[in-house]
Each structure stands twice: as structure tokens, then as C-alpha cells.
Design an enzyme around this catalytic site. Structure first.
Site, PDB file in Angstrom:
ATOM      1  N   GLU A   1       0.826  -1.214   0.000  1.00 23.63           N
ATOM      2  CA  GLU A   1       0.000   0.000   0.000  1.00 23.63           C
ATOM      3  C   GLU A   1       0.861   1.266   0.000  1.00 23.63           C
ATOM      4  O   GLU A   1       0.345   2.357   0.228  1.00 23.63           O
ATOM      5  CB  GLU A   1      -0.914   0.011   1.233  1.00 23.63           C
TER       6      GLU A   1
ATOM      7  N   HIS B   1     -14.099  -4.867   5.056  1.00 26.07           N
ATOM      8  CA  HIS B   1     -12.642  -4.992   5.021  1.00 26.07           C
ATOM      9  C   HIS B   1     -11.982  -4.439   6.295  1.00 26.07           C
ATOM     10  O   HIS B   1     -11.302  -5.180   6.990  1.00 26.07           O
ATOM     11  CB  HIS B   1     -12.098  -4.277   3.774  1.00 26.07           C
TER      12      HIS B   1
ATOM     13  N   HIS C   1      -7.837  -4.051  10.916  1.00 23.15           N
ATOM     14  CA  HIS C   1      -9.052  -4.850  10.723  1.00 23.15           C
ATOM     15  C   HIS C   1      -9.813  -5.000  12.039  1.00 23.15           C
ATOM     16  O   HIS C   1      -9.800  -6.074  12.650  1.00 23.15           O
ATOM     17  CB  HIS C   1      -8.684  -6.241  10.183  1.00 23.15           C
TER      18      HIS C   1
ATOM     19  N   HIS D   1      -4.033   1.622   9.026  1.00 25.04           N
ATOM     20  CA  HIS D   1      -5.062   0.738   8.474  1.00 25.04           C
ATOM     21  C   HIS D   1      -5.044  -0.548   9.278  1.00 25.04           C
ATOM     22  O   HIS D   1      -3.992  -1.142   9.499  1.00 25.04           O
ATOM     23  CB  HIS D   1      -4.801   0.440   6.991  1.00 25.04           C
TER      24      HIS D   1
HETATM   25 ZN    ZN Z   1      -6.625  -4.600   5.070  1.00 22.03          ZN
END
Ligand code: ZN
Length: 268
Positions: free
Chosen positions: A117, A212, A142, A140
């Protein structure tokens, strides 16, 4: 400044927060990534690191010319980053042309690569630098409850999502006053989700990627984590009430308005 010790407090924070991500079950396998745009550093700061040179970004990011960004490595687990933050992260130094870059790393006698990313993170840092002074961190992760919540067939607009989350707890109103941006499901890692995220940053600091995870920006890693944590707690409580078989009463509109007035300077 040539002394890497300037980054030590950052590595301590990185170790602490990446440990929380793992402990909470928000970082299975190698899920999640973190990047932090650094201040008060130069090439000299990383003189004792190994260097990978002659790398080129897919497209230029002029705002990041001569900037340095600490970023997690591809395939590296948060539980590993927590134990050895310096070895499982690297510094990306963008050249004066805004497109060439170098990677500085300390680890293992072999080069580590940044998260896949990287272009998204750097593009977001470019936008943050120009539009949100002081916002130097991207996280980022989860968060399980928020992801489960995003599967609810009615949670498909920002208005419904945020009202549902705010109603569950006064703290959510106070510490997440702008709520979450919402991006409908996109295949992970593609340019659509990156572009939609960059667009959302104009109005939101925390974004729910449907089915996600969460993407947050902050003035520090701790701040980015805290806001996701608060929102995830609300999502979890909502799901618990539903699982117990009742619709949560929730704060009333008047109660939420009162909170917004009394605590208007919090969470900004
Ligand atoms: Zn992810």
C-alpha cells in the site's frame, strides 16, 4: 540531526500500538499497515541504516519532495513489529523530484520491502501535508466489530452508520464527532479504494472500508488508534444488543445534541 535516537519515542509508541492491534484481534496474519511522516530528520539521520536506491513511485507526489516516511514492511506481522519495531519497519525517503525514492532499513542483513500500500500511503501523506497540518500518521487495521457491523444490510450510508454508532455511547459522540467516512466494498489494494480514500480525507479522519477494515489519519499513531477503538466499541455494543435480541434504545437526538454542545472542543 544525525542521531537516530530522535526516533526512539516513535518506536516505543509503534511497539505499544502494534501490540494492541495484535492483542485485540485486529491484525491477523500480516493484516494492517502504518505510516508516519517524520519531522526533524534528514538523510544524515539514517546514515547507519542500509539503503536501497534508485526506486521510482508509479506517479509523482510533489508535496512529498524531500520528505521521510516511516512505514511498515510488506508481509510483516503486527506482533513482530511490536517486538522489533525498528527491524520490521523502514524509512522511505522521497527525492527532490517527488517521484524517486530510497528505502533505509536496519534489519536482518537483507532488504525489506514496504507494504504494497506504499503508493496509497504516500499519496495520502501528500494530501495530509497540504490540507491537514499536523496530521502525520496513517493507520489501516481490521477491527472485528466494525467489520462485522459493515456487513449489516442497513449500514450502507454514512448518515445511518454514524447515527447508529453515536447513539450507542456518549464517548463516541465526544471523541469521534465527525464520525466515519464510508467506502462501499472494493477489492483490497486497488487504485479505486485508494482514490476514494483520498477523496474522503477532505471531510473525514476515519474511514470504514465496507467488509474490510478501518483507515484512520491522526496527529499521532495513538490518536488514530484511539478513534478507531472508540468507534469499534460502539459497533461491538450495537451488535451485542442485536445478538441479545433487542434493538438498542440509544441516545436520543436531544441527548446527542447536548453532548455536542457541552464537549464541542473534544475529539477535534
Ligand atoms: Zn486490510
Amino acid at each position: 540531526m544525525s542521531n537516530i535516537s530522535i526516533l526512539e519515542p516513535l518506536y516505543v509508541e509503534l511497539s505499544e500500538i502494534s501490540g494492541y492491534l495484535w492483542q485485540r484481534g485486529w491484525a491477523e496474519l500480516n493484516a494492517g499497515n502504518i505510516s508516519i511522516r517524520l519531522s526533524d530528520v534528514s538523510e544524515e539521520t539514517f546514515k547507519d541504516f542500509s539503503v536501497l536506491e534508485d526506486l521510482v513511485l508509479p506517479s509523482p507526489i510533489p508535496a512529498l519532495a524531500n520528505e521521510f516516511v516511516l512505514i511498515t514492511g510488506t508481509g510483516h506481522r503486527m506482533r513482530e513489529i511490536s517486538k522489533q519495531p525498528k527491524e520490521h519497519t523502514m524509512i522511505v525517503g522521497v527525492g527532490a523530484d517527488g517521484i524517486s525514492y530510497k528505502i533505509y532499513f536496519t534489519s536482518f542483513g537483507k532488504a525489506i520491502r514496504p507494504t504494497s500500500e506504499l503508493p496509497t500511503h504516500l499519496a495520502c501523506h501528500g494530501v495530509l501535508k497540504e490540507t491537514k497540518p499536523g496530521y502525520n500518521t496513517i493507520l489501516h487495521t481490521h477491527p472485528s466489530d466494525l467489520i462485522s457491523f459493515s456487513h449489516h444490510p442497513e449500514m450502507i450510508t454514512e448518515e445511518i452508520i454514524n447515527k447508529t454508532l453515536w447513539k450507542m455511547h456518549p464517548e463516541t459522540v465526544v471523541f469521534a464527532p465527525t464520525g466515519m467516512g464510508f467506502i462501499p466494498y472494493q477489492i483490497p489494494g486497488n487504485t479505486k479504494i485508494a482514490n476514494a480514500t483520498i477523496e474522503k480525507l477532505a471531510t473525514k479522519n476515519t474511514i470504514l472500508w465496507q467488509k474490510h477494515g478501518a483507515f484512520a489519519v491522526g496527529r499521532s499513531l495513538t490518536q488514530a488508534f484511539d478513534v478507531i477503538d472508540v468507534l469499534n466499541k460502539s459497533a461491538g455494543m450495537y451488535l451485542q444488543c442485536k445478538a441479545a435480541g433487542f434493538e438498542p434504545t440509544g441516545l436520543t437526538d436531544a441527548e446527542m445534541e447536548e453532548l455536542m454542545i457541552v464537549y464541542k472542543d473534544f475529539g477535534k
